[in-house]
Design an enzyme around this catalytic site. Structure first.
Site, PDB file in Angstrom:
ATOM      1  N   ALA A 180      39.131  43.677  29.382  1.00 26.75           N
ATOM      2  CA  ALA A 180      37.746  44.004  29.737  1.00 26.75           C
ATOM      3  C   ALA A 180      36.941  42.717  29.878  1.00 26.75           C
ATOM      4  CB  ALA A 180      37.137  44.903  28.663  1.00 26.75           C
TER       5      ALA A 180
ATOM      6  N   GLY B  50      41.817  46.644  28.523  1.00 26.14           N
ATOM      7  CA  GLY B  50      41.350  47.574  29.534  1.00 26.14           C
ATOM      8  C   GLY B  50      42.286  47.655  30.722  1.00 26.14           C
TER       9      GLY B  50
ATOM     10  N   GLU C 135      45.001  50.059  29.718  1.00 29.80           N
ATOM     11  CA  GLU C 135      44.502  51.433  29.745  1.00 29.80           C
ATOM     12  C   GLU C 135      44.397  51.940  31.182  1.00 29.80           C
ATOM     13  OE1 GLU C 135      41.789  52.061  25.885  1.00 29.80           O
ATOM     14  OE2 GLU C 135      41.059  50.476  27.212  1.00 29.80           O
TER      15      GLU C 135
ATOM     16  N   GLU D  66      43.013  44.641  21.411  1.00 31.31           N
ATOM     17  CA  GLU D  66      41.615  44.808  21.005  1.00 31.31           C
ATOM     18  C   GLU D  66      41.379  44.546  19.524  1.00 31.31           C
ATOM     19  OE1 GLU D  66      41.958  47.277  24.767  1.00 31.31           O
ATOM     20  OE2 GLU D  66      43.223  46.749  23.071  1.00 31.31           O
TER      21      GLU D  66
END
Length: 702
Positions: free
Chosen positions: A64, A104, A107, A127
């Site tokens: 991210a 991210g 994901e 994370e």
């Protein structure tokens, strides 16, 4: 497509959606918006039979955009909406993975129907290292794909897995050789031709065989020991429990709530601060990015002791040849033997092969002659911490090193400018302060001397990345950044001992605060003799306060032969490596207190111990910033996080000071000045700290 970071092209009935946001294709708000537009367009185009999601550049999405957390951009184009848009398509979407697929990005890949990867690709959900949990469905889709136990392992460790491991765990569908994009399109074509079913992770059930009756209890028990007090790991376990016990939609909402809790926590703020501070530390103000660097293809090291051997291993691990110099054949043989022994120990644990041991040792040669260092591009002296000895070595290196070679000193406390002058070529000299054990500790203090050439400083900072060190630039002063701040910390530890606190109480209070090891255990491990000799040398130089009781505790223990763990007794008595309270130390401290007129008391609280040890340390950090010894408050934090066991969940001493409140720290220092007196300036507030507190500002703030 209008978005400049997400484009869509066609190859017949196959669409290719490409993310192109250098350098690592971070999943920022503009990328998420672009993906929503792209997959929205695909949903309404009946001419498209299948799609590939890929990334331009050197990697798939590597995570991210962390800088958006806590900002308005964070709430724009929810990643879960992007994932739903992919999953809800009635055509197969294949994700083409290369480089590092992290956070991210992982994901995003999990939301695709199929995944293909290059042989060198790595996949992970790191994370937890930022005090977070996967907040885009990772905790719900991953257990459904690979099982609860393996999913917990991946998310709690944060470590990426190889493409081969991912294939074995059914995390990806195939490893492809050659052109990734072409292979992914062929794969989609085969899916379309065979009318293969769409595989949605969100519609799978977690394999019950992967959920042992004790899995979650054992995970929590392990975290209580290894991740004491950390919020994110515990919340990850909670989310996987939800993946096992609740429908996907319910688990997804639960995950998002816990993600927001973690994101808003002081722990995640501290870890994200450290993440950015580490990257900033490599930037040297005033030095051009295009500065020509000196090539370093061969390294010489003077001194084959524990430090010299450890330093050598860093370069050998990076494939850089090393020449190790000693003055006696037996010392040289012993030094080379220890390096080999260390590598063989690593091999015995399965972390490297015997072939790799031999490859590294083949790069390492020994010599008794300074002339053999003449072909080296960098020579590091790692001899005994004595100014006269080091000056003699530096003078010799100035004579034998080739023009353009960098000469470095590994001193931890001595004046680099004096050593540079002794070499006769000060522009080529820089400090490279490795931390023991040098082959393990990540920190490298790079000390810029008064005359250090800019390209020398920049070359060593670049080299640090090659040998996988976290490098921080320091100016010249006693102890540089880390050891200078350590001095007031140890000073107050010793005064507390004289006043009636025990080593056990002090260490317990400091370790409860979060430090990896309390000061008494730390000195015992490093060597009481080492600590005492530093104090004695500084006294000879006239560099200590005129306080006769200054650091007398470690000096007395040294005189009594209590050198720490290695001698079986220091601040503690040792049973093997286990520290045990020793009443003799209490008697020694009582005697010193009588000798120096220090009142003993029984009301020393843990709170007082933390304040007296850590607030002067922070105050010293402010002085270091005032004097320009460190460029940034974040640099100081990186030194203490990586070299001194400061708790990562607190982000380093200067970040911790911001959280505590600078006004509170100033008030506390003033209180101790009134209570204890301030004859020697121990409690005098640094001008920068006082100014920031008055202005209600923070370290590192605008």
């Amino acid at each position: 497509m209008d978005s400049p970071v997400v484009t869509m092209t066609r190859n017949g009935a196959i669409a290719v959606v490409t993310i192109d946001r250098p350098p690592v294709n971070a999943l920022s708000a503009d990328v998420r918006r672009g993906l929503l537009d792209a997959f929205g367009a695909l949903a309404s185009d009946p001419s498209v039979a299948g799609a590939v999601l890929a990334c331009a550049g050197r990697t798939f999405v590597a995570g991210a955009e962390i800088s958006e957390f806590g900002t308005a951009a964070f709430s724009e184009a929810d990643p879960n909406d992007v994932h739903a848009a992919i999953e809800n398509l009635n055509i197969p979407v294949v994700c083409a993975l290369h480089g590092t697929t992290l956070g991210g990005g992982m994901e995003l890949a999990l939301a695709c129907h199929y995944r293909v990867a290059t042989p060198t690709a790595k996949l992970g959900l790191p994370e937890v290292t930022l005090g977070l949990l996967p907040g885009g469905g990772g905790t719900q889709r991953l257990p459904r794909l690979i099982g609860a136990a393996d999913a917990l392992d991946m998310m709690l460790s944060g470590a990426p897995v190889s493409a081969q491991t991912a294939l074995e765990k059914d995390l990806i569908d195939v490893i492809v050789e050659g052109n990734l994009l072409e292979a992914a399109q062929r794969f989609v074509g085969e899916l379309v031709a065979t009318r293969a079913p769409l595989r949605l992770a969100s519609e799978l059930e977690v394999d019950r065989a992967s959920v042992s009756p004790t899995l979650f209890a054992e995970s929590r028990a392990s975290l209580a020991k290894k991740a004491r007090g950390a919020i994110a790991p515990a919340r990850i376990v909670d989310c996987v429990v939800a993946a096992v016990t609740t429908p996907f939609a319910e688990g997804l909402k639960y995950e998002r709530d816990l993600f927001v809790e973690c994101m808003n926590s002081p722990q995640s703020a501290a870890l994200r601060h450290a993440f950015f501070a580490e990257r900033e530390a490599g930037k040297i103000p005033g030095i051009a990015k295009d500065l020509s660097l000196r090539s370093i293809g061969k390294v010489g090291i003077v001194g084959a002791g524990t430090m010299g051997g450890g330093i050598a291993m860093n370069f050998l691990n990076a494939g850089i040849p090393v020449v190790l110099l000693e003055v006696r054949p037996d010392a040289l043989e012993r030094g080379l033997g220890i390096i080999r022994k260390n590598y063989e120990a690593t091999a015995s644990k399965g972390r490297m092969t015997l072939e790799q041991v031999e490859q590294r040792m083949a790069l390492c040669s020994g010599t008794l002659e300074y002339a053999e260092l003449g072909g080296c591009d960098l020579v590091i002296e790692a001899v005994f911490e004595n100014m006269d000895i080091k000056k003699a070595v530096m003078a010799r290196l100035g004579e034998v090193c080739k023009p353009g070679a960098i000469i470095a000193t590994n001193t931890s406390t001595l004046d680099v400018d004096v050593l540079a002058a002794a070499s006769g070529r000060a522009a080529d000299v820089v400090g490279m302060h490795f931390f023991s054990p040098a082959n393990v500790m990540r920190l490298l203090e790079v000390v810029r001397g008064r005359d250090t050439a800019p390209e020398v400083l920049a070359s060593v900072m670049a080299l640090a990345r090659t040998i996988r060190k976290v490098a921080v630039v320091s100016g010249v002063c006693f102890g540089f950044i880390g050891n200078r701040m350590l001095e007031p910390y140890l000073r107050e530890c010793e005064f507390l001992l004289l006043e009636g606190a025990t080593p056990t109480q002090i260490d317990r209070a400091i370790e409860t605060f979060g430090m990896a090891m309390g000061p008494c255990r730390m000195i015992d491990m490093a060597g009481v003799d080492v600590a005492a000799k530093v104090v004695l040398e500084r006294r000879k130089e006239g560099a200590l306060p005129a306080d006769p009781s200054y650091r007398v505790a470690c000096q007395m223990l040294f005189e009594l032969g209590r050198h720490g763990q290695k001698s079986g007794a220091g601040y503690y008595r040792y049973e093997g490596r286990t520290p045990v309270h020793d009443a003799e130390v209490d008697r020694i401290m009582e005697g010193l207190a009588r000798q120096y007129g220090i009142a003993r008391r029984s009301d020393i609280s843990d709170e007082e111990i933390v304040e007296r040890c850590l607030y002067p340390l922070i105050n010293e950090g402010a002085m270091i910033l005032e004097e320009g010894i460190a460029y940034r408050a974040g640099d100081i934090d990186i030194v203490w996080l990586n070299g001194y066991g400061f708790p990562a969940l607190k982000g380093g001493p200067m970040h911790a000071a911001n959280v505590i409140g600078l006004e509170q720290i100033v008030a506390c220092l003033d209180r101790y000045a009134d209570k204890r007196g301030n004859t020697f300036g121990y409690w005098s507030v640094a001008a920068l700290l006082g100014d920031l507190a008055t202005a209600e500002r923070e370290f590192g703030g605008a």
